[in-house]
Design a protein around this motif. Structure first.
Motif, PDB file in Angstrom:
ATOM      1  N   LYS A  38     -17.970  22.805  21.144  1.00 55.71           N
ATOM      2  CA  LYS A  38     -17.208  23.619  20.426  1.00 55.71           C
ATOM      3  C   LYS A  38     -16.338  25.020  21.127  1.00 55.71           C
ATOM      4  N   ILE A  39     -14.695  25.079  20.544  1.00 53.40           N
ATOM      5  CA  ILE A  39     -14.099  25.749  20.594  1.00 53.40           C
ATOM      6  C   ILE A  39     -14.537  27.195  19.370  1.00 53.40           C
ATOM      7  N   ILE A  40     -14.733  28.647  19.981  1.00 62.49           N
ATOM      8  CA  ILE A  40     -14.326  29.582  19.406  1.00 62.49           C
ATOM      9  C   ILE A  40     -13.651  30.342  19.407  1.00 62.49           C
TER      10      ILE A  40
END
Length: 75
Positions: free
Chosen positions: A11-13
């Motif tokens: 996932k990208i934060i």
């Protein structure tokens, strides 16, 4: 290291922030790496032709005028 060694991202934060000094509230992240490039290129041109060119962009016309010793050419 190679690209194949980078772990897969699940996932990208995204971290939101607001910069009051920028008209759109943005913050930059990549500009610091490219800032010295123009100065390095200008120094390389100076080393090559022996005449400093102190304004950007470093166009072929400016370099040719500097080599020719044109006093009316932009520096």
């Amino acid at each position: 290291p190679t690209v194949a060694m980078i772990p897969k991202l699940d996932k990208i934060i995204a971290i939101e922030s607001f910069d009051p000094t920028h008209p759109l509230g943005n913050k930059g992240i990549g500009e610091s790496g490219i800032t010295p490039c123009a100065a390095a290129i200008a120094c390389a041109v100076f080393d090559a032709i022996g005449v400093p060119i102190t304004s950007l962009p470093l166009s072929p016309e400016k370099v040719a005028a500097a080599v020719a010793g044109d006093p009316g050419a932009p520096a």
